[in-house]
Design a protein around this motif. Structure first.
Motif, PDB file in Angstrom:
ATOM      1  N   LEU A   1       3.745  10.620 -12.092  1.00  0.00           N
ATOM      2  CA  LEU A   1       3.278  10.405 -10.716  1.00  0.00           C
ATOM      3  C   LEU A   1       1.951  11.122 -10.487  1.00  0.00           C
ATOM      4  O   LEU A   1       1.008  10.539  -9.932  1.00  0.00           O
ATOM      5  CB  LEU A   1       4.314  10.903  -9.706  1.00  0.00           C
ATOM      6  N   ARG A   2       1.874  12.391 -10.915  1.00  0.00           N
ATOM      7  CA  ARG A   2       0.622  13.164 -10.756  1.00  0.00           C
ATOM      8  C   ARG A   2      -0.535  12.478 -11.473  1.00  0.00           C
ATOM      9  O   ARG A   2      -1.635  12.374 -10.936  1.00  0.00           O
ATOM     10  CB  ARG A   2       0.801  14.573 -11.322  1.00  0.00           C
ATOM     11  N   ALA A   3      -0.296  12.033 -12.694  1.00  0.00           N
ATOM     12  CA  ALA A   3      -1.348  11.419 -13.502  1.00  0.00           C
ATOM     13  C   ALA A   3      -1.858  10.118 -12.898  1.00  0.00           C
ATOM     14  O   ALA A   3      -2.980   9.708 -13.179  1.00  0.00           O
ATOM     15  CB  ALA A   3      -0.847  11.181 -14.927  1.00  0.00           C
ATOM     16  N   SER A   4      -1.075   9.485 -12.052  1.00  0.00           N
ATOM     17  CA  SER A   4      -1.497   8.212 -11.461  1.00  0.00           C
ATOM     18  C   SER A   4      -2.637   8.403 -10.467  1.00  0.00           C
ATOM     19  O   SER A   4      -3.358   7.451 -10.168  1.00  0.00           O
ATOM     20  CB  SER A   4      -0.325   7.526 -10.759  1.00  0.00           C
ATOM     21  N   GLY A   5      -2.785   9.622  -9.945  1.00  0.00           N
ATOM     22  CA  GLY A   5      -3.833   9.866  -8.959  1.00  0.00           C
ATOM     23  C   GLY A   5      -3.477   9.364  -7.568  1.00  0.00           C
ATOM     24  O   GLY A   5      -4.257   9.526  -6.630  1.00  0.00           O
ATOM     25  N   ARG A   6      -2.317   8.769  -7.411  1.00  0.00           N
ATOM     26  CA  ARG A   6      -1.894   8.277  -6.097  1.00  0.00           C
ATOM     27  C   ARG A   6      -1.312   9.426  -5.276  1.00  0.00           C
ATOM     28  O   ARG A   6      -0.695  10.330  -5.829  1.00  0.00           O
ATOM     29  CB  ARG A   6      -0.823   7.199  -6.248  1.00  0.00           C
ATOM     30  N   PRO A   7      -1.472   9.376  -3.957  1.00  0.00           N
ATOM     31  CA  PRO A   7      -0.811  10.386  -3.135  1.00  0.00           C
ATOM     32  C   PRO A   7       0.700  10.139  -3.157  1.00  0.00           C
ATOM     33  O   PRO A   7       1.157   9.030  -2.925  1.00  0.00           O
ATOM     34  CB  PRO A   7      -1.391  10.176  -1.736  1.00  0.00           C
ATOM     35  N   PRO A  43       0.805  -1.227   0.000  1.00  0.00           N
ATOM     36  CA  PRO A  43       0.000   0.000   0.000  1.00  0.00           C
ATOM     37  C   PRO A  43       0.840   1.281   0.000  1.00  0.00           C
ATOM     38  O   PRO A  43       0.402   2.313  -0.478  1.00  0.00           O
ATOM     39  CB  PRO A  43      -0.821  -0.104   1.282  1.00  0.00           C
ATOM     40  N   ARG A  44       2.062   1.223   0.563  1.00  0.00           N
ATOM     41  CA  ARG A  44       2.932   2.402   0.623  1.00  0.00           C
ATOM     42  C   ARG A  44       4.340   1.994   0.211  1.00  0.00           C
ATOM     43  O   ARG A  44       4.800   0.906   0.517  1.00  0.00           O
ATOM     44  CB  ARG A  44       2.962   2.966   2.043  1.00  0.00           C
ATOM     45  N   ALA A  45       5.028   2.915  -0.453  1.00  0.00           N
ATOM     46  CA  ALA A  45       6.395   2.625  -0.892  1.00  0.00           C
ATOM     47  C   ALA A  45       7.250   3.877  -0.789  1.00  0.00           C
ATOM     48  O   ALA A  45       6.747   4.992  -0.858  1.00  0.00           O
ATOM     49  CB  ALA A  45       6.391   2.124  -2.329  1.00  0.00           C
ATOM     50  N   ALA A  46       8.555   3.661  -0.618  1.00  0.00           N
ATOM     51  CA  ALA A  46       9.518   4.756  -0.581  1.00  0.00           C
ATOM     52  C   ALA A  46      10.749   4.334  -1.380  1.00  0.00           C
ATOM     53  O   ALA A  46      11.205   3.197  -1.271  1.00  0.00           O
ATOM     54  CB  ALA A  46       9.918   5.072   0.860  1.00  0.00           C
ATOM     55  N   LEU A  47      11.248   5.249  -2.162  1.00  0.00           N
ATOM     56  CA  LEU A  47      12.440   5.001  -2.965  1.00  0.00           C
ATOM     57  C   LEU A  47      13.517   6.001  -2.575  1.00  0.00           C
ATOM     58  O   LEU A  47      13.272   7.211  -2.565  1.00  0.00           O
ATOM     59  CB  LEU A  47      12.137   5.157  -4.460  1.00  0.00           C
ATOM     60  N   TYR A  48      14.712   5.499  -2.259  1.00  0.00           N
ATOM     61  CA  TYR A  48      15.890   6.354  -2.133  1.00  0.00           C
ATOM     62  C   TYR A  48      16.536   6.332  -3.511  1.00  0.00           C
ATOM     63  O   TYR A  48      16.889   5.271  -4.021  1.00  0.00           O
ATOM     64  CB  TYR A  48      16.867   5.809  -1.083  1.00  0.00           C
ATOM     65  N   VAL A  71       4.711  11.989  -2.342  1.00  0.00           N
ATOM     66  CA  VAL A  71       5.571  13.048  -1.832  1.00  0.00           C
ATOM     67  C   VAL A  71       6.959  12.798  -2.392  1.00  0.00           C
ATOM     68  O   VAL A  71       7.458  11.673  -2.349  1.00  0.00           O
ATOM     69  CB  VAL A  71       5.630  13.052  -0.287  1.00  0.00           C
ATOM     70  N   VAL A  72       7.579  13.840  -2.946  1.00  0.00           N
ATOM     71  CA  VAL A  72       8.939  13.734  -3.461  1.00  0.00           C
ATOM     72  C   VAL A  72       9.810  14.700  -2.672  1.00  0.00           C
ATOM     73  O   VAL A  72       9.502  15.884  -2.575  1.00  0.00           O
ATOM     74  CB  VAL A  72       8.997  14.090  -4.973  1.00  0.00           C
ATOM     75  N   PHE A  73      10.873  14.181  -2.086  1.00  0.00           N
ATOM     76  CA  PHE A  73      11.887  15.008  -1.427  1.00  0.00           C
ATOM     77  C   PHE A  73      13.067  15.055  -2.375  1.00  0.00           C
ATOM     78  O   PHE A  73      13.619  14.018  -2.733  1.00  0.00           O
ATOM     79  CB  PHE A  73      12.349  14.390  -0.102  1.00  0.00           C
ATOM     80  N   PHE A  74      13.452  16.237  -2.785  1.00  0.00           N
ATOM     81  CA  PHE A  74      14.562  16.406  -3.719  1.00  0.00           C
ATOM     82  C   PHE A  74      15.656  17.158  -2.980  1.00  0.00           C
ATOM     83  O   PHE A  74      15.460  18.290  -2.560  1.00  0.00           O
ATOM     84  CB  PHE A  74      14.075  17.189  -4.940  1.00  0.00           C
ATOM     85  N   VAL A  75      16.795  16.525  -2.796  1.00  0.00           N
ATOM     86  CA  VAL A  75      17.892  17.135  -2.056  1.00  0.00           C
ATOM     87  C   VAL A  75      19.088  17.259  -2.985  1.00  0.00           C
ATOM     88  O   VAL A  75      19.620  16.252  -3.448  1.00  0.00           O
ATOM     89  CB  VAL A  75      18.277  16.295  -0.821  1.00  0.00           C
ATOM     90  N   GLY A  76      19.492  18.480  -3.274  1.00  0.00           N
ATOM     91  CA  GLY A  76      20.670  18.702  -4.098  1.00  0.00           C
ATOM     92  C   GLY A  76      21.917  18.690  -3.232  1.00  0.00           C
ATOM     93  O   GLY A  76      21.930  19.252  -2.146  1.00  0.00           O
ATOM     94  N   GLU A  77      22.952  18.031  -3.713  1.00  0.00           N
ATOM     95  CA  GLU A  77      24.212  18.027  -2.977  1.00  0.00           C
ATOM     96  C   GLU A  77      25.108  19.114  -3.541  1.00  0.00           C
ATOM     97  O   GLU A  77      25.258  20.176  -3.002  1.00  0.00           O
ATOM     98  CB  GLU A  77      24.890  16.665  -3.071  1.00  0.00           C
ATOM     99  N   HIS A  78      25.697  18.865  -4.669  1.00  0.00           N
ATOM    100  CA  HIS A  78      26.492  19.865  -5.361  1.00  0.00           C
ATOM    101  C   HIS A  78      26.555  19.444  -6.815  1.00  0.00           C
ATOM    102  O   HIS A  78      26.249  18.326  -7.165  1.00  0.00           O
ATOM    103  CB  HIS A  78      27.901  20.013  -4.767  1.00  0.00           C
ATOM    104  N   GLY A  79      26.912  20.363  -7.655  1.00  0.00           N
ATOM    105  CA  GLY A  79      26.964  20.056  -9.078  1.00  0.00           C
ATOM    106  C   GLY A  79      28.130  20.757  -9.739  1.00  0.00           C
ATOM    107  O   GLY A  79      28.880  21.486  -9.103  1.00  0.00           O
ATOM    108  N   ALA A  80      28.243  20.551 -11.014  1.00  0.00           N
ATOM    109  CA  ALA A  80      29.400  21.028 -11.759  1.00  0.00           C
ATOM    110  C   ALA A  80      29.522  22.539 -11.791  1.00  0.00           C
ATOM    111  O   ALA A  80      30.619  23.073 -11.765  1.00  0.00           O
ATOM    112  CB  ALA A  80      29.329  20.490 -13.186  1.00  0.00           C
TER     113      ALA A  80
END
Length: 166
Positions: free
Chosen positions: A141-147, A90-95, A149-158
């Motif tokens: 994700l939006r189109a799926s209609g499922r609730p 019913p619930r999932a989380a992806l790192y 939450v996305v956490f986007f954490v930037g570290e550093h880039g070029a």
């Protein structure tokens, strides 16, 4: 200090463990093979994340500074999402870890760009591509209609400046 990242902490400090305890099906993925600097093993051991989902059968989108493959964010996340839609949890989380904007990223046929002007131009190009892929994934994700939450954490880039060790 960097060494502090590898010190054991109380169980409640580990996000993926907390999510598992709350009934989430947890997974981990990267858009690279995770072998450089033993990254995948470090995330599993010290971050208590799941083993990385396989991605090496996907076509490379970029190459990393060590000439290893960087896979499309959209392809990796899309593969995870397709699998997620077919499982009963019913619930999932992806790192998820992406190195698409790392300073050493370059396209096949190019060499890594360490000079400032070329580095910034390539970073801009890679950022446009990466953000377009991420926006496409977020739209799915939006189109799926499922609730979701996305956490986007930037570290550093070029093209970004941080401390001397970045």
């Amino acid at each position: 200090p960097n060494a502090g990242l590898f010190r054991p902490e109380p169980a409640e400090c580990y996000l993926m463990e907390a999510l598992r305890g709350a009934g989430y099906r947890t997974q981990a993925a990267s858009n690279h093979d995770g072998t450089y600097d033993n990254f995948a093993a470090i995330i599993s051991e010290h971050g208590r994340a799941d083993p990385q989902l396989p991605v090496t059968d996907l076509p490379p989108a970029l190459l990393n500074f060590d000439a290893s493959a960087i896979y499309s964010d959209r392809a990796v996340l899309g593969r995870w999402w397709s699998g997620r839609l077919s499982e009963p949890a019913p619930r999932a989380a992806l790192y998820y870890n992406s190195v698409s904007l790392h300073q050493g990223a370059y396209k096949s046929g190019q060499a890594p760009a360490w000079g400032n002007v070329e580095r910034v131009r390539r970073y801009s190009e890679h950022a446009r591509d990466s953000f377009r892929e991420l926006e496409g994934f977020f739209e799915e994700l939006r189109a799926s209609g499922r609730p979701v939450v996305v956490f986007f954490v930037g570290e550093h880039g070029a093209a970004l400046r941080g401390s001397r060790i970045q």
